[in-house]
Design a protein around this motif. Sequence first.
Motif, mmCIF file in Angstrom:
data_model
loop_
_atom_site.group_PDB
_atom_site.id
_atom_site.type_symbol
_atom_site.label_atom_id
_atom_site.label_comp_id
_atom_site.label_asym_id
_atom_site.label_seq_id
_atom_site.Cartn_x
_atom_site.Cartn_y
_atom_site.Cartn_z
ATOM 1 N N THR A 6 0.865 -1.177 0.000
ATOM 2 C CA THR A 6 0.000 0.000 0.000
ATOM 3 C C THR A 6 0.903 1.228 0.000
ATOM 4 O O THR A 6 1.947 1.235 0.662
ATOM 5 C CB THR A 6 -0.903 0.021 1.246
ATOM 6 N N TYR A 7 0.495 2.264 -0.728
ATOM 7 C CA TYR A 7 1.316 3.470 -0.824
ATOM 8 C C TYR A 7 0.507 4.693 -0.401
ATOM 9 O O TYR A 7 -0.709 4.752 -0.562
ATOM 10 C CB TYR A 7 1.854 3.643 -2.248
ATOM 11 N N ASN A 8 1.199 5.665 0.128
ATOM 12 C CA ASN A 8 0.595 6.862 0.707
ATOM 13 C C ASN A 8 0.540 7.967 -0.351
ATOM 14 O O ASN A 8 1.511 8.703 -0.554
ATOM 15 C CB ASN A 8 1.426 7.305 1.921
ATOM 16 N N LEU A 9 -0.616 8.085 -1.010
ATOM 17 C CA LEU A 9 -0.755 9.111 -2.043
ATOM 18 C C LEU A 9 -0.809 10.512 -1.444
ATOM 19 O O LEU A 9 -0.410 11.484 -2.104
ATOM 20 C CB LEU A 9 -2.011 8.852 -2.874
ATOM 21 N N THR A 10 -1.294 10.641 -0.223
ATOM 22 C CA THR A 10 -1.309 11.960 0.413
ATOM 23 C C THR A 10 0.113 12.467 0.611
ATOM 24 O O THR A 10 0.404 13.654 0.387
ATOM 25 C CB THR A 10 -2.054 11.896 1.754
ATOM 26 N N ALA A 11 1.017 11.581 1.013
ATOM 27 C CA ALA A 11 2.422 11.978 1.152
ATOM 28 C C ALA A 11 3.002 12.361 -0.206
ATOM 29 O O ALA A 11 3.799 13.307 -0.310
ATOM 30 C CB ALA A 11 3.229 10.843 1.777
ATOM 31 N N LEU A 12 2.606 11.640 -1.249
ATOM 32 C CA LEU A 12 3.051 11.994 -2.599
ATOM 33 C C LEU A 12 2.569 13.394 -2.968
ATOM 34 O O LEU A 12 3.341 14.210 -3.494
ATOM 35 C CB LEU A 12 2.528 10.971 -3.607
ATOM 36 N N ILE A 207 5.748 6.935 -6.832
ATOM 37 C CA ILE A 207 4.826 6.396 -5.836
ATOM 38 C C ILE A 207 5.569 5.505 -4.848
ATOM 39 O O ILE A 207 5.294 5.518 -3.642
ATOM 40 C CB ILE A 207 3.689 5.618 -6.529
ATOM 41 N N GLY A 208 6.537 4.759 -5.349
ATOM 42 C CA GLY A 208 7.275 3.828 -4.504
ATOM 43 C C GLY A 208 8.059 4.485 -3.389
ATOM 44 O O GLY A 208 8.483 3.806 -2.439
ATOM 45 N N GLN A 209 8.244 5.785 -3.459
ATOM 46 C CA GLN A 209 8.936 6.498 -2.382
ATOM 47 C C GLN A 209 8.076 6.649 -1.130
ATOM 48 O O GLN A 209 8.569 7.100 -0.092
ATOM 49 C CB GLN A 209 9.359 7.890 -2.863
ATOM 50 N N HIS A 210 6.800 6.260 -1.230
ATOM 51 C CA HIS A 210 5.879 6.510 -0.114
ATOM 52 C C HIS A 210 5.131 5.239 0.298
ATOM 53 O O HIS A 210 3.894 5.183 0.241
ATOM 54 C CB HIS A 210 4.890 7.611 -0.497
ATOM 55 N N PRO A 211 5.854 4.202 0.735
ATOM 56 C CA PRO A 211 5.167 3.002 1.229
ATOM 57 C C PRO A 211 4.421 3.319 2.524
ATOM 58 O O PRO A 211 4.824 4.200 3.293
ATOM 59 C CB PRO A 211 6.316 2.020 1.475
ATOM 60 N N LEU A 212 3.334 2.602 2.747
ATOM 61 C CA LEU A 212 2.514 2.837 3.941
ATOM 62 C C LEU A 212 2.297 1.525 4.680
ATOM 63 O O LEU A 212 1.861 0.534 4.089
ATOM 64 C CB LEU A 212 1.157 3.430 3.547
ATOM 65 N N ASN A 213 2.598 1.535 5.960
ATOM 66 C CA ASN A 213 2.235 0.426 6.843
ATOM 67 C C ASN A 213 0.797 0.667 7.280
ATOM 68 O O ASN A 213 0.530 1.440 8.199
ATOM 69 C CB ASN A 213 3.176 0.377 8.047
ATOM 70 N N LEU A 214 -0.132 0.007 6.596
ATOM 71 C CA LEU A 214 -1.549 0.293 6.811
ATOM 72 C C LEU A 214 -1.992 -0.069 8.226
ATOM 73 O O LEU A 214 -2.781 0.652 8.842
ATOM 74 C CB LEU A 214 -2.390 -0.455 5.776
ATOM 75 N N ALA A 215 -1.493 -1.168 8.754
ATOM 76 C CA ALA A 215 -1.872 -1.574 10.113
ATOM 77 C C ALA A 215 -1.395 -0.547 11.137
ATOM 78 O O ALA A 215 -2.098 -0.249 12.111
ATOM 79 C CB ALA A 215 -1.303 -2.950 10.428
ATOM 80 N N LEU A 216 -0.210 0.005 10.911
ATOM 81 C CA LEU A 216 0.309 1.020 11.833
ATOM 82 C C LEU A 216 -0.547 2.278 11.769
ATOM 83 O O LEU A 216 -0.885 2.870 12.802
ATOM 84 C CB LEU A 216 1.764 1.338 11.484
ATOM 85 N N PHE A 217 -0.921 2.680 10.547
ATOM 86 C CA PHE A 217 -1.752 3.878 10.404
ATOM 87 C C PHE A 217 -3.138 3.668 11.008
ATOM 88 O O PHE A 217 -3.681 4.552 11.683
ATOM 89 C CB PHE A 217 -1.889 4.264 8.932
ATOM 90 N N MET A 218 -3.725 2.500 10.781
ATOM 91 C CA MET A 218 -5.077 2.221 11.256
ATOM 92 C C MET A 218 -5.115 1.803 12.725
ATOM 93 O O MET A 218 -6.185 1.592 13.286
ATOM 94 C CB MET A 218 -5.722 1.123 10.397
ATOM 95 N N LYS A 219 -3.947 1.640 13.339
ATOM 96 C CA LYS A 219 -3.811 1.319 14.765
ATOM 97 C C LYS A 219 -4.087 -0.143 15.096
ATOM 98 O O LYS A 219 -4.003 -0.534 16.259
ATOM 99 C CB LYS A 219 -4.724 2.200 15.635
ATOM 100 N N SER A 220 -4.424 -0.966 14.104
ATOM 101 C CA SER A 220 -4.602 -2.391 14.363
ATOM 102 C C SER A 220 -4.627 -3.140 13.041
ATOM 103 O O SER A 220 -5.006 -2.584 11.997
ATOM 104 C CB SER A 220 -5.889 -2.670 15.141
ATOM 105 N N ALA A 224 -6.899 -2.559 9.579
ATOM 106 C CA ALA A 224 -6.237 -2.548 8.274
ATOM 107 C C ALA A 224 -6.892 -3.543 7.327
ATOM 108 O O ALA A 224 -7.073 -3.261 6.135
ATOM 109 C CB ALA A 224 -4.752 -2.867 8.442
ATOM 110 N N ASP A 225 -7.264 -4.710 7.856
ATOM 111 C CA ASP A 225 -7.940 -5.706 7.020
ATOM 112 C C ASP A 225 -9.276 -5.174 6.519
ATOM 113 O O ASP A 225 -9.673 -5.427 5.371
ATOM 114 C CB ASP A 225 -8.150 -7.001 7.807
ATOM 115 N N GLU A 226 -9.987 -4.438 7.384
ATOM 116 C CA GLU A 226 -11.248 -3.830 6.956
ATOM 117 C C GLU A 226 -11.004 -2.856 5.809
ATOM 118 O O GLU A 226 -11.753 -2.813 4.834
ATOM 119 C CB GLU A 226 -11.910 -3.108 8.135
ATOM 120 N N ALA A 227 -9.949 -2.058 5.931
ATOM 121 C CA ALA A 227 -9.624 -1.101 4.872
ATOM 122 C C ALA A 227 -9.233 -1.826 3.588
ATOM 123 O O ALA A 227 -9.608 -1.407 2.487
ATOM 124 C CB ALA A 227 -8.494 -0.186 5.334
#
Length: 243
Positions: A6-12, A207-220, A224-227
């Motif tokens: 998953t990548y962070n488009l907002t950071a991009l 885009i590859g410069q902005h990987p996202l740890n979805l579980a870390l962002f979503m706090k669980s 993250a699985d729901e997302a």
Amino acid sequence: MAADPTYNLTALADRLGVEGRLPALAGKIRRARELHSLHTDLVMALESVAALDNLLLAPTDLSDHGKMITESALLNNAILLYARATKTASDERKGFDPRPRFDERQKAIHRELCDLRDAAIAHFGSGGVYSGEWQAELSILQFRGEDAKVAVVTRRQTVDKGLVKRVRAQIEAALPHFRDAYLGSLDELTDALQLEADTNADFSDEIGQHPLNLALFMKSEQAADEARRSFDSEHARGAVAHS
């Protein structure tokens, strides 16, 4: 097996803004986030009304102060979130005005709810065009025999059941407009990403410069699985070819 990335488009978008590049793409990324945020406010407002409706099923008990406060808080929250989504804007989130899409009755209720937010809930007042009594306060002089004392008495609206019905109806009227705007923004963003991918061989690296740890962002991991499950829903749109 490693999870799909998953990548962070907002950071991009933030980086593109700093670098002064691809302003149209950065703007579409930001707008999709803004419209989703506005839509989420309305969803949460409707959830507040649903919780309030459940409480109102029980008989009124004037001695149950906690229930009355909870009912009032849920109604206030629903009105605040509705007004925040449909009227207010900030430096961090541009708004979306649904009024051109409302009929005359909906416009009147919209004004009533915004007046309540502005002139009764967020700021003290009688609620503008609201025809009920939100609060009343009086300074009084009381006598007991020959003794007299001054005091102040107050009466606050906890729940106006007619207003609750109007709040629900208004949120339900607004939600489809915000949903359509949000989904449309995803379509526009998908097209913009695909165009950039087609014309810029290095775009995947951008885009590859902005990987996202979805579980870390979503706090669980569960959240993250729901997302991730939104990948197969209409809340995630289009397909962008990549390599």
